[in-house]
Design a protein around this motif. Structure first.
Motif, PDB file in Angstrom:
ATOM      1  N   LEU A  86     -10.323 -12.644  57.698  1.00  0.00           N
ATOM      2  CA  LEU A  86      -9.048 -13.295  57.420  1.00  0.00           C
ATOM      3  C   LEU A  86      -9.221 -14.753  57.008  1.00  0.00           C
ATOM      4  O   LEU A  86      -8.304 -15.347  56.439  1.00  0.00           O
ATOM      5  N   HIS A  87     -10.381 -15.343  57.273  1.00  0.00           N
ATOM      6  CA  HIS A  87     -10.627 -16.718  56.838  1.00  0.00           C
ATOM      7  C   HIS A  87     -10.773 -16.810  55.326  1.00  0.00           C
ATOM      8  O   HIS A  87     -10.663 -17.895  54.759  1.00  0.00           O
ATOM      9  N   PHE A  88     -11.043 -15.680  54.685  1.00  0.00           N
ATOM     10  CA  PHE A  88     -11.307 -15.652  53.249  1.00  0.00           C
ATOM     11  C   PHE A  88     -10.331 -14.709  52.553  1.00  0.00           C
ATOM     12  O   PHE A  88     -10.034 -13.625  53.051  1.00  0.00           O
ATOM     13  N   GLY A  89      -9.851 -15.113  51.398  1.00  0.00           N
ATOM     14  CA  GLY A  89      -9.103 -14.225  50.520  1.00  0.00           C
ATOM     15  C   GLY A  89      -9.963 -13.937  49.310  1.00  0.00           C
ATOM     16  O   GLY A  89     -10.527 -14.867  48.720  1.00  0.00           O
ATOM     17  N   LEU A  90     -10.102 -12.672  48.934  1.00  0.00           N
ATOM     18  CA  LEU A  90     -10.991 -12.307  47.824  1.00  0.00           C
ATOM     19  C   LEU A  90     -10.205 -11.661  46.699  1.00  0.00           C
ATOM     20  O   LEU A  90      -9.455 -10.705  46.916  1.00  0.00           O
ATOM     21  N   VAL A  91     -10.393 -12.181  45.490  1.00  0.00           N
ATOM     22  CA  VAL A  91      -9.804 -11.605  44.282  1.00  0.00           C
ATOM     23  C   VAL A  91     -10.935 -10.957  43.494  1.00  0.00           C
ATOM     24  O   VAL A  91     -11.857 -11.638  43.046  1.00  0.00           O
ATOM     25  N   PHE A  92     -10.863  -9.635  43.337  1.00  0.00           N
ATOM     26  CA  PHE A  92     -11.916  -8.873  42.672  1.00  0.00           C
ATOM     27  C   PHE A  92     -11.756  -8.943  41.154  1.00  0.00           C
ATOM     28  O   PHE A  92     -10.649  -9.150  40.632  1.00  0.00           O
ATOM     29  N   GLN A  93     -12.845  -8.693  40.443  1.00  0.00           N
ATOM     30  CA  GLN A  93     -12.780  -8.744  38.989  1.00  0.00           C
ATOM     31  C   GLN A  93     -11.967  -7.590  38.413  1.00  0.00           C
ATOM     32  O   GLN A  93     -11.404  -7.696  37.331  1.00  0.00           O
ATOM     33  N   SER A  94     -11.850  -6.471  39.134  1.00  0.00           N
ATOM     34  CA  SER A  94     -11.127  -5.305  38.610  1.00  0.00           C
ATOM     35  C   SER A  94      -9.815  -5.072  39.356  1.00  0.00           C
ATOM     36  O   SER A  94      -9.343  -3.947  39.457  1.00  0.00           O
ATOM     37  N   PHE A  95      -9.232  -6.126  39.914  1.00  0.00           N
ATOM     38  CA  PHE A  95      -7.915  -6.140  40.554  1.00  0.00           C
ATOM     39  C   PHE A  95      -7.897  -5.417  41.906  1.00  0.00           C
ATOM     40  O   PHE A  95      -7.441  -5.945  42.895  1.00  0.00           O
ATOM     41  N   ASN A  96      -8.349  -4.128  41.918  1.00  0.00           N
ATOM     42  CA  ASN A  96      -8.361  -3.319  43.145  1.00  0.00           C
ATOM     43  C   ASN A  96      -6.979  -3.217  43.791  1.00  0.00           C
ATOM     44  O   ASN A  96      -6.855  -3.214  45.009  1.00  0.00           O
ATOM     45  N   LEU A  97      -5.943  -3.104  42.962  1.00  0.00           N
ATOM     46  CA  LEU A  97      -4.606  -2.861  43.492  1.00  0.00           C
ATOM     47  C   LEU A  97      -4.453  -1.386  43.844  1.00  0.00           C
ATOM     48  O   LEU A  97      -5.111  -0.524  43.264  1.00  0.00           O
ATOM     49  N   GLN A 162      -3.914  -9.066  37.772  1.00  0.00           N
ATOM     50  CA  GLN A 162      -4.770 -10.054  38.438  1.00  0.00           C
ATOM     51  C   GLN A 162      -3.925 -11.103  39.163  1.00  0.00           C
ATOM     52  O   GLN A 162      -4.321 -11.591  40.233  1.00  0.00           O
ATOM     53  N   ARG A 163      -2.764 -11.421  38.636  1.00  0.00           N
ATOM     54  CA  ARG A 163      -1.886 -12.366  39.327  1.00  0.00           C
ATOM     55  C   ARG A 163      -1.314 -11.751  40.607  1.00  0.00           C
ATOM     56  O   ARG A 163      -1.137 -12.450  41.614  1.00  0.00           O
ATOM     57  N   VAL A 164      -1.035 -10.461  40.572  1.00  0.00           N
ATOM     58  CA  VAL A 164      -0.629  -9.770  41.811  1.00  0.00           C
ATOM     59  C   VAL A 164      -1.771  -9.840  42.828  1.00  0.00           C
ATOM     60  O   VAL A 164      -1.555 -10.090  44.020  1.00  0.00           O
ATOM     61  N   ALA A 165      -2.993  -9.630  42.346  1.00  0.00           N
ATOM     62  CA  ALA A 165      -4.157  -9.674  43.238  1.00  0.00           C
ATOM     63  C   ALA A 165      -4.323 -11.066  43.856  1.00  0.00           C
ATOM     64  O   ALA A 165      -4.705 -11.196  45.024  1.00  0.00           O
ATOM     65  N   ILE A 166      -4.049 -12.110  43.080  1.00  0.00           N
ATOM     66  CA  ILE A 166      -4.133 -13.474  43.616  1.00  0.00           C
ATOM     67  C   ILE A 166      -3.064 -13.679  44.692  1.00  0.00           C
ATOM     68  O   ILE A 166      -3.333 -14.239  45.757  1.00  0.00           O
ATOM     69  N   ALA A 167      -1.838 -13.212  44.414  1.00  0.00           N
ATOM     70  CA  ALA A 167      -0.768 -13.324  45.413  1.00  0.00           C
ATOM     71  C   ALA A 167      -1.149 -12.579  46.688  1.00  0.00           C
ATOM     72  O   ALA A 167      -0.912 -13.066  47.800  1.00  0.00           O
ATOM     73  N   ARG A 168      -1.741 -11.405  46.538  1.00  0.00           N
ATOM     74  CA  ARG A 168      -2.161 -10.625  47.710  1.00  0.00           C
ATOM     75  C   ARG A 168      -3.216 -11.380  48.516  1.00  0.00           C
ATOM     76  O   ARG A 168      -3.169 -11.401  49.751  1.00  0.00           O
ATOM     77  N   ALA A 169      -4.151 -12.012  47.823  1.00  0.00           N
ATOM     78  CA  ALA A 169      -5.198 -12.756  48.524  1.00  0.00           C
ATOM     79  C   ALA A 169      -4.640 -13.965  49.259  1.00  0.00           C
ATOM     80  O   ALA A 169      -5.169 -14.376  50.294  1.00  0.00           O
ATOM     81  N   LEU A 170      -3.556 -14.540  48.740  1.00  0.00           N
ATOM     82  CA  LEU A 170      -2.941 -15.711  49.365  1.00  0.00           C
ATOM     83  C   LEU A 170      -2.015 -15.340  50.519  1.00  0.00           C
ATOM     84  O   LEU A 170      -1.670 -16.200  51.336  1.00  0.00           O
ATOM     85  N   ALA A 171      -1.617 -14.081  50.600  1.00  0.00           N
ATOM     86  CA  ALA A 171      -0.560 -13.667  51.518  1.00  0.00           C
ATOM     87  C   ALA A 171      -0.898 -13.900  52.989  1.00  0.00           C
ATOM     88  O   ALA A 171      -0.001 -14.111  53.805  1.00  0.00           O
ATOM     89  N   LEU A 172      -2.170 -13.867  53.335  1.00  0.00           N
ATOM     90  CA  LEU A 172      -2.563 -14.045  54.728  1.00  0.00           C
ATOM     91  C   LEU A 172      -3.028 -15.470  55.017  1.00  0.00           C
ATOM     92  O   LEU A 172      -3.661 -15.734  56.035  1.00  0.00           O
ATOM     93  N   ASN A 173      -2.698 -16.374  54.101  1.00  0.00           N
ATOM     94  CA  ASN A 173      -3.008 -17.803  54.281  1.00  0.00           C
ATOM     95  C   ASN A 173      -4.472 -18.052  54.626  1.00  0.00           C
ATOM     96  O   ASN A 173      -4.793 -18.662  55.659  1.00  0.00           O
ATOM     97  N   PRO A 174      -5.402 -17.599  53.784  1.00  0.00           N
ATOM     98  CA  PRO A 174      -6.830 -17.783  54.081  1.00  0.00           C
ATOM     99  C   PRO A 174      -7.236 -19.244  53.998  1.00  0.00           C
ATOM    100  O   PRO A 174      -6.599 -20.053  53.305  1.00  0.00           O
ATOM    101  N   ASP A 175      -8.295 -19.582  54.711  1.00  0.00           N
ATOM    102  CA  ASP A 175      -8.843 -20.937  54.609  1.00  0.00           C
ATOM    103  C   ASP A 175      -9.465 -21.171  53.235  1.00  0.00           C
ATOM    104  O   ASP A 175      -9.402 -22.282  52.703  1.00  0.00           O
ATOM    105  N   ILE A 176     -10.080 -20.114  52.695  1.00  0.00           N
ATOM    106  CA  ILE A 176     -10.817 -20.235  51.431  1.00  0.00           C
ATOM    107  C   ILE A 176     -10.469 -19.046  50.550  1.00  0.00           C
ATOM    108  O   ILE A 176     -10.532 -17.892  50.988  1.00  0.00           O
ATOM    109  N   LEU A 177     -10.108 -19.326  49.307  1.00  0.00           N
ATOM    110  CA  LEU A 177      -9.783 -18.274  48.339  1.00  0.00           C
ATOM    111  C   LEU A 177     -10.986 -18.079  47.423  1.00  0.00           C
ATOM    112  O   LEU A 177     -11.479 -19.039  46.827  1.00  0.00           O
ATOM    113  N   CYS A 178     -11.461 -16.839  47.330  1.00  0.00           N
ATOM    114  CA  CYS A 178     -12.664 -16.522  46.556  1.00  0.00           C
ATOM    115  C   CYS A 178     -12.316 -15.654  45.354  1.00  0.00           C
ATOM    116  O   CYS A 178     -11.545 -14.699  45.478  1.00  0.00           O
TER     117      CYS A 178
END
Length: 261
Positions: A86-97, A162-178
């Motif tokens: 949960l400390h990290f939010g990860l945005v994959f190259q292929s979205f993974n939605l 990919q923008r949905v994937a970024i929003a998903r990665a931000l949703a849990l308020n990670p310390d670091i977005l990857c």
């Protein structure tokens, strides 16, 4: 104090050492760009930071808390891995939605799953759901997707996914977005959409690690650049220093591919 400290990370796959004594740190609000040839270990490093792979050796600290020390069994228990992630939010190259969920549902999903573990979930179920939904709606609006929240992934462009994937990665308020090469599956126009969003996050002082082959973007948005080669950090420092005045011949050879015209 650094928000992230990585010390002496090593990782092997079937006897081949993919990460070789990786150490670096990252300050809160900084953007780190990681560049290098395919196969240099960039994605494996991100996966180790996100606990999708377990390093064979090394230490990972976030905000002074030791998330992993391979010499300490207490930090390698499977039951603790999800909490550490949960400390990290990860945005994959292929979205993974998830294709069966709308954009809004994709962004809400992780929060909903975690909420069910709260002791007061049953008593506050409706209220918690509304809070998670409101946050997801706000994030999708920030991504410029106000009119796409009820669309499924197959109804969205690659840039929108990919923008949905970024929003998903931000949703849990990670310390670091990857980000793991977030534009590699996109055409140039859609690449611009996603890079614009990442630049906006950088302007908001979001702490980020970005693996990318977009050299101009890596130089312009980053506070610090790491060049990886054959599992090593061969060179790191200020973007101008590394990318315009590299010290290592291997770094110069790599960057020359992007300046030849």
């Amino acid at each position: 104090m650094s928000i992230l400290e990585v010390e002496h990370i090593r990782k092997c796959f079937e006897g081949t050492e993919v990460l070789k004594d990786i150490s670096f740190s990252l300050e809160k609000g900084q953007v780190l760009s990681i560049i290098g040839s395919s196969g240099s270990g960039k994605t494996t490093l991100l996966r180790c930071l996100n606990f999708l792979e377990r390093p064979d050796a090394g230490i990972i600290r976030v905000n002074g808390e030791t998330l992993l020390d391979t010499d300490s069994p207490s930090t390698t228990k499977e039951s603790e891995i999800r909490k550490k992630r949960l400390h990290f939010g990860l945005v994959f190259q292929s979205f993974n939605l998830f294709p069966q969920y709308t954009a809004l549902q994709n962004v809400m999903l992780a929060g909903e799953l975690l909420a069910k573990e709260q002791p007061d979930y049953k008593a506050r179920k409706k209220e918690i759901h509304q809070e998670i939904e409101a946050q997801a709606i706000n994030l999708l609006k920030q991504m410029g997707l106000s009119d796409r929240m009820q669309n499924y992934p197959h109804q969205l462009s690659g840039g929108q996914c990919q923008r949905v994937a970024i929003a998903r990665a931000l949703a849990l308020n990670p310390d670091i977005l990857c980000f793991d090469e977030p534009t590699s599956a996109l055409d140039p126009e859609l690449t611009g959409e996603v890079l614009k969003v990442i630049k906006e996050l950088a302007n908001k002082k979001t702490t980020m690690i970005i693996v990318t082959h977009e050299m101009a973007f890596a130089r312009d948005v980053a506070n610090h650049v790491i060049f990886m080669d054959d599992g090593h950090i061969l060179e790191q420092g200020d973007p101008i220093q590394v990318m315009e005045h590299p010290k290592e011949e291997r770094t110069r050879q790599f960057l020359s591919r992007f300046t030849q015209g």
